[in-house]
Design a protein around this motif. Sequence first.
Motif, PDB file in Angstrom:
ATOM      1  N   THR A 617     -20.631 -13.465  13.309  1.00  0.00           N
ATOM      2  CA  THR A 617     -21.635 -13.736  12.291  1.00  0.00           C
ATOM      3  C   THR A 617     -21.173 -13.111  10.975  1.00  0.00           C
ATOM      4  O   THR A 617     -20.319 -12.237  10.950  1.00  0.00           O
ATOM      5  N   GLY A 618     -21.785 -13.573   9.901  1.00  0.00           N
ATOM      6  CA  GLY A 618     -21.407 -13.058   8.590  1.00  0.00           C
ATOM      7  C   GLY A 618     -21.526 -14.137   7.537  1.00  0.00           C
ATOM      8  O   GLY A 618     -21.693 -15.320   7.847  1.00  0.00           O
ATOM      9  N   LYS A 624     -14.572 -15.633   7.926  1.00  0.00           N
ATOM     10  CA  LYS A 624     -14.707 -15.995   9.341  1.00  0.00           C
ATOM     11  C   LYS A 624     -13.762 -17.133   9.721  1.00  0.00           C
ATOM     12  O   LYS A 624     -13.052 -17.071  10.731  1.00  0.00           O
ATOM     13  N   HIS A 734     -28.364 -15.902  13.369  1.00  0.00           N
ATOM     14  CA  HIS A 734     -28.315 -14.515  13.831  1.00  0.00           C
ATOM     15  C   HIS A 734     -29.008 -14.334  15.173  1.00  0.00           C
ATOM     16  O   HIS A 734     -28.737 -13.354  15.884  1.00  0.00           O
ATOM     17  N   THR A 750     -18.586  -9.240  13.420  1.00  0.00           N
ATOM     18  CA  THR A 750     -19.067  -9.660  12.109  1.00  0.00           C
ATOM     19  C   THR A 750     -18.036  -9.299  11.055  1.00  0.00           C
ATOM     20  O   THR A 750     -17.108  -8.531  11.311  1.00  0.00           O
ATOM     21  N   ALA A 771     -24.176  -9.492  12.119  1.00  0.00           N
ATOM     22  CA  ALA A 771     -24.624  -9.458  10.723  1.00  0.00           C
ATOM     23  C   ALA A 771     -26.135  -9.525  10.666  1.00  0.00           C
ATOM     24  O   ALA A 771     -26.781 -10.210  11.466  1.00  0.00           O
TER      25      ALA A 771
END
Length: 872
Positions: A617-618, A624, A734, A750, A771
């Motif tokens: 995530t991010g 990513k 998320h 993340t 994240a």
Amino acid sequence: MSKTADTPMMQHYAEVKRQFPDAILFYRVGDFFEMFGDDAVQASKELEITLTSRDKGQTALAGVPHHSASSYISRLVAKGFKVAICDQVEDPKLAKGLVKREVTRVITPGVTIDEDLLALRDRALLVGVTSGDGRYGLSAVDFSTGEFRATELETEDALREELLRIDPAEIVVPGAGDKPRDKLLADAVRRWMPKLTLRIVLPVTEPLEQALARHGGENAEVHLPPAAAGAREAAQTVLAYLEETQRGVRMPHLRRVDFYALDDALLIDPSTKRNLEILRNLQDGKRAGSLFDVLDRTQTAMGSRRIRMWLDYPLIDRESVEARLSAVDELRTKGFDRDELRAALKAVPDLERMNGRIVMGNATPRDLALLRDGLAVLPGVRERLHRFESPLLRALAERLDLLDDVLTVFRQALVDSPPLTQREGGIVRDGFRPDLDELRILSRDGKGAIAKMEAEEKSRTGITSLKVGYNKVFGYYLEITNTNKHLVPDDYIRKQTLTNAERYITPALKEWEQKVLHAEERQCELEYQVFLDLRAHAAVQSERLERTAASIATLDALASLAQVAEEGRYVRPRMVDTPVMRVKQARHPVVERNSRERFVPNDVLLDADDRQLLLITGPNMAGKSTYMRTAALLVIMAQIGSFVPADEAEIGIVDRLFTRVGASDNLMAGQSTFMVEMTETSHILRTATSRSLIVLDEIGRGTSTFDGISIAWAVAEYIHDRLGARTLFATHYHELADLPLTKPRVHNATVEVREWNDEVIFLRRIIDGAASHSYGIQCGRLAGLPGEVVERAREVLTNLERDELNEVGLPKLARSRKNPPVPSAQLGLFAPPAPPASVPSVVEERLAALDVNQLTPIEALNKLAELKKMLE
């Protein structure tokens, strides 16, 4: 064609055109190739040449000079046209009446050996496709080199993938006339590759072995399994089309058909190949900015094409991968020897394609000179190869035939820089043929030779006034005054009587006359014959030249990978059979080379037993996608035998590589962006195995939030529970960070982000954890969204995060409370439905019954803990 076009030449043109209705006919007339009628109109439009007419404007006419025709032909062929060449096949000087003309060859996008028509460092493949008994046959030939392969496929999807992987220049299917045998197959091929013209050909009916032996001779070999009927018919279809276009000419370089199985290579589907920019970049479709561009530091076109093939079909046999890696390792370590080797390879011409031109009779004198010069450096190449110890390099040295006999003859026969033309002389070196030397002397100094004969005759006869003359009626003659007639030898033949002299000829003089008058013409003819003999001599050694070319191509490719490894500080990966991927400080090879900023490396850790699925995530723009693409590219690099950009790498062999990256639609197929995404995801879930590597970026974003989260969650669970494949899964949902609570082999990661003065700083580092924010608004501001939009987005986000509700219990998004939106009936995915407002919950009832004024601090904390536990 005009009805008045009844001259013998135009009648012949019409007859030839009827035989090739689907081709643009180049018809030789003097120093031009002419096109008539519809062909002229089409050619003038495509080539931007002048359109004129004959027969008082009734027949369109366009033409190009014969000496520059290849450039015009290449432009037509590049646009998908078929071009038939009707050339003069007899000397116009010797012709009686109409010069004899025949179609000598038919050139198509997939059937050419001309350098002008081929991309130097790319293949132009002719592919044949057949169907039957629920299976599909496919055969591909590179006519310029003679490479001929065939395979069988179980499904239509597999056929489509292989066609897109091969990227053919031309496709043929069996049929008759303009009707394919399998219309559904033909329609599918046209749908998959709409820019290519589909050709239909009647396959050869004789056994493939027999048909191939007509060309490759007694050394022809067909290596196809007995049960591979589809592959065999596909090869027959390709061979039939080649015979049709080559007009009965033997194709000696087609001597072997090999079977290849898709399961023997790391399969990369077309979507993955495109998304990872393996061969071309996504922006303009060119090679720059691709993995191929990074790895290709080859010195020869053969080596470049070999790396391209390795990228199309990376290895899955660990021993074969290790053999290449060992060769690259030694080449990298012995830098001085590698540099000398690469310098020698630079002088080697494209032996693969040159061999094709030689055996097909298209090689020029300059080609033979290039071959000579290339063979001259082979001893140095082999001598340097013997300095290496790795088994693969040793094997290449043993297979490197120096062709000493060909080199010796070519050195003796060819001048240093012969011309491109074949019939105008200047090809053969002085001293190679005495009769040719004599003709050269005569053509260079014919008058001097006659003057020498005159002096010799004066000395022999004692007639000092004797002179040699010439006229167009008698040619050369000996003129003797009447006062010296008594000294005339018996071998003189009187030819003409003048008032004060007699003119004579002798057999020797006539012989010299023939030599002098026709010396240059005969010299050119003799040089042309010597050239043909030299080309035939090289053609006999075609198999040896083919083996040498293959060795040079592989050596050049390995040396290129070693050079890249040295310059890029790459490391040798440890290849294992277990499904793991442990890489320290991995770097993206393309981004690292082309970025002006320092690349931030990251570790990649995947283990099917413990850390199978990495959930990343991010925010956008944080790195990513680059991180995931890096992992995928490192696998490809390792399995073609390349070192990888990292500090350390342990990579388990991957059988299939998949990516679901980016957003695109397929309007021609009626598919939206979301449908394309789902189709690709479906393909991955149906075909991936426990040894595969899957890269998924933003599954489910093309639909509503709850639908998208549901699909992404279910896909991740399926991969974890059913496939067991190593997976990198990036998402903005998320909520998926809760997956590790129930799925033990899922781990959260993340991209590290720092916030400073309302600014977002992307550190590009992948760390453990999930994240808490997507930072989408900050990214939008960086992208240039108007300030008003950014501020309103912040306000809406704040309302959502604080759960501020409007009159009907929904998040307060609108500023006005008039006309509130109708409540949605859709329920949350992860929260239980809220109880109706009119029915208090148990917690609410307990809370209402409390008298907070009577509670001690300890009792209040205990009650709070109790209520919290009830909510949980």
